[in-house]
Scaffold this motif. Sequence first.
Motif, mmCIF file in Angstrom:
data_model
loop_
_atom_site.group_PDB
_atom_site.id
_atom_site.type_symbol
_atom_site.label_atom_id
_atom_site.label_comp_id
_atom_site.label_asym_id
_atom_site.label_seq_id
_atom_site.Cartn_x
_atom_site.Cartn_y
_atom_site.Cartn_z
ATOM 1 N N ASN A 34 -12.967 -12.751 -9.241
ATOM 2 C CA ASN A 34 -13.800 -11.609 -8.589
ATOM 3 C C ASN A 34 -14.419 -10.892 -9.741
ATOM 4 O OD1 ASN A 34 -12.143 -12.001 -6.046
ATOM 5 N ND2 ASN A 34 -10.380 -11.003 -7.022
ATOM 6 N N TYR A 36 -16.711 -7.269 -10.194
ATOM 7 C CA TYR A 36 -17.115 -5.854 -9.865
ATOM 8 C C TYR A 36 -18.138 -5.016 -10.463
ATOM 9 C CZ TYR A 36 -12.083 -6.611 -8.108
ATOM 10 O OH TYR A 36 -10.947 -6.982 -7.186
ATOM 11 N N LEU A 46 -16.292 -3.999 -5.436
ATOM 12 C CA LEU A 46 -16.255 -5.424 -5.317
ATOM 13 C C LEU A 46 -17.571 -5.912 -4.826
ATOM 14 C CD1 LEU A 46 -14.360 -8.047 -5.262
ATOM 15 C CD2 LEU A 46 -14.075 -7.532 -2.687
ATOM 16 N N GLN A 89 -12.513 -10.356 -12.960
ATOM 17 C CA GLN A 89 -10.918 -9.981 -12.739
ATOM 18 C C GLN A 89 -10.359 -11.272 -12.108
ATOM 19 O OE1 GLN A 89 -9.641 -8.799 -9.096
ATOM 20 N NE2 GLN A 89 -7.782 -9.213 -9.491
ATOM 21 N N GLN A 96 -2.823 -9.568 -12.478
ATOM 22 C CA GLN A 96 -4.011 -9.699 -12.291
ATOM 23 C C GLN A 96 -4.699 -8.875 -13.637
ATOM 24 O OE1 GLN A 96 -2.065 -8.459 -10.200
ATOM 25 N NE2 GLN A 96 -2.705 -8.861 -7.876
ATOM 26 N N PHE A 98 -8.194 -7.954 -15.993
ATOM 27 C CA PHE A 98 -9.728 -8.034 -16.074
ATOM 28 C C PHE A 98 -10.214 -8.299 -17.391
ATOM 29 C CE2 PHE A 98 -10.366 -5.189 -12.139
ATOM 30 C CZ PHE A 98 -8.720 -4.745 -11.901
ATOM 31 N N ASN B 37 -1.939 -1.337 -4.474
ATOM 32 C CA ASN B 37 -1.817 -1.479 -5.983
ATOM 33 C C ASN B 37 -2.431 -0.112 -6.819
ATOM 34 O OD1 ASN B 37 -2.026 -4.605 -6.520
ATOM 35 N ND2 ASN B 37 -3.184 -4.139 -4.525
ATOM 36 N N ILE B 39 -3.772 0.863 -10.361
ATOM 37 C CA ILE B 39 -4.678 0.337 -11.705
ATOM 38 C C ILE B 39 -5.142 1.547 -12.476
ATOM 39 C CG2 ILE B 39 -6.748 -0.799 -12.158
ATOM 40 C CD1 ILE B 39 -6.426 -2.277 -9.437
ATOM 41 N N GLN B 41 -7.324 2.865 -16.009
ATOM 42 C CA GLN B 41 -8.381 2.771 -16.972
ATOM 43 C C GLN B 41 -8.668 3.789 -17.955
ATOM 44 O OE1 GLN B 41 -12.368 2.769 -15.020
ATOM 45 N NE2 GLN B 41 -13.148 1.335 -16.289
ATOM 46 N N LEU B 47 -9.335 -1.794 -17.878
ATOM 47 C CA LEU B 47 -8.911 -1.810 -16.676
ATOM 48 C C LEU B 47 -7.530 -2.344 -16.473
ATOM 49 C CD1 LEU B 47 -11.996 -2.352 -14.457
ATOM 50 C CD2 LEU B 47 -10.376 -0.564 -14.164
ATOM 51 N N TRP B 49 -3.947 -3.375 -14.479
ATOM 52 C CA TRP B 49 -3.091 -3.375 -13.212
ATOM 53 C C TRP B 49 -1.743 -2.984 -13.768
ATOM 54 C CZ3 TRP B 49 1.006 -6.404 -12.027
ATOM 55 C CH2 TRP B 49 1.505 -6.292 -10.659
ATOM 56 N N TYR B 98 -6.121 4.579 -10.522
ATOM 57 C CA TYR B 98 -6.830 4.459 -8.941
ATOM 58 C C TYR B 98 -5.772 3.560 -8.167
ATOM 59 C CZ TYR B 98 -11.476 4.612 -11.241
ATOM 60 O OH TYR B 98 -12.803 4.886 -12.044
ATOM 61 N N ASP B 102 -5.507 -4.751 -1.902
ATOM 62 C CA ASP B 102 -5.770 -6.058 -1.859
ATOM 63 C C ASP B 102 -5.648 -6.638 -0.457
ATOM 64 O OD1 ASP B 102 -4.579 -8.862 -3.701
ATOM 65 O OD2 ASP B 102 -5.809 -8.921 -2.109
ATOM 66 N N CYS B 111 -8.510 -10.023 -3.688
ATOM 67 C CA CYS B 111 -9.383 -9.192 -4.507
ATOM 68 C C CYS B 111 -9.118 -7.760 -3.951
ATOM 69 C CB CYS B 111 -10.815 -9.344 -4.069
ATOM 70 S SG CYS B 111 -11.241 -9.344 -2.494
ATOM 71 N N PHE B 112 -9.541 -6.852 -4.931
ATOM 72 C CA PHE B 112 -9.330 -5.555 -4.470
ATOM 73 C C PHE B 112 -10.587 -4.813 -3.805
ATOM 74 C CE2 PHE B 112 -5.533 -5.444 -6.657
ATOM 75 C CZ PHE B 112 -5.754 -5.941 -7.872
ATOM 76 N N ASP B 113 -10.503 -4.844 -2.509
ATOM 77 C CA ASP B 113 -11.721 -4.302 -1.745
ATOM 78 C C ASP B 113 -11.944 -2.982 -1.318
ATOM 79 O OD1 ASP B 113 -10.551 -5.478 1.669
ATOM 80 O OD2 ASP B 113 -9.453 -4.324 -0.134
ATOM 81 N N TRP B 115 -11.029 0.940 -3.024
ATOM 82 C CA TRP B 115 -10.312 1.620 -4.061
ATOM 83 C C TRP B 115 -10.318 3.315 -3.788
ATOM 84 C CZ3 TRP B 115 -9.897 -0.173 -9.429
ATOM 85 C CH2 TRP B 115 -10.103 -1.679 -9.527
ATOM 86 N N GLY B 116 -9.265 4.031 -4.230
ATOM 87 C CA GLY B 116 -9.308 5.424 -4.222
ATOM 88 C C GLY B 116 -10.549 5.859 -5.321
ATOM 89 N N GLN B 117 -10.556 7.352 -5.186
ATOM 90 C CA GLN B 117 -11.681 7.879 -5.633
ATOM 91 C C GLN B 117 -11.322 7.886 -7.339
ATOM 92 O OE1 GLN B 117 -9.298 9.436 -4.112
ATOM 93 N NE2 GLN B 117 -9.059 11.820 -4.764
#
Lengths: 106, 125
Positions: A34, A36, A46, A89, A96, A98, B37, B39, B41, B47, B49, B98, B102, B111-113, B115-117
């Motif tokens: 994927n 991003y 995404l 990713q 998973q 990145f 999930n 994640i 950063q 990033l 997971w 975050y 998924d 995929c991570f479609d 996300w939180g803020q």
Amino acid sequence: DIQMTQSPSSLSASLGDRVTITCRASQSISTYLNWYQQKPGKAPKLLIYAASTLQTGVPSRFSGSGSGTDFTLTISSLQPEDFATYYCQQCYSTPQTFGQGTKVEI
Amino acid sequence: QVQLRQSGPGLVKPSQTLSLTCAISGDSVSDNRAAWNWIRQSPSRGLEWLGRTYYRSKWYNDYAVSVKSRITINPDTSKNQFSLQLNSVTPEDTAVYYCARDDRAFTSTSCFDYWGQGTLVTVSS
């Protein structure tokens, strides 16, 4: 863990340029890849899943290709809103992982 | 439209527990296709997971080895949310955290479609 390596780490480009970002996996991941886009202070967004499928609402100037270990993200004509950091990713195996990101700058 | 709304403190003292919650709207934490999930950063780790919870006739969790001894992710079906607890934090746990959905977990289109803020959590005394 599968290591994801992006190149370049950063690039400078101009409006209208064609931009290509590469992502390499440390082992074969089929098309479990994927892409991003992330802008400062925002969550990743995404763009492309399964290596080449455009997420709903993402402009068609973005495209992805590849399978196995080598993948590319292409922006066909760079627009002002595309200046951001891009991440690949893998979702082939847990955890998973990145890539380290590619920053696209003016 | 799916929305994930994070809440929790932005400052945690060393050795204490980091706790964050992710409230879901537009989907269900019990969705038997999705996984939920966490994640993080940071400049040093990029990033990363951390783990996930998901429902497939019963609840399951997966965690990253790097935090496995310190992490708990729990679903809360009554509030349609899920939480992260990270114990014994150190300054190395300072990061933006975050939550992410998924939608097609364990499929070729995983995929991570959404996300939180994001929540910046600083570990400092």
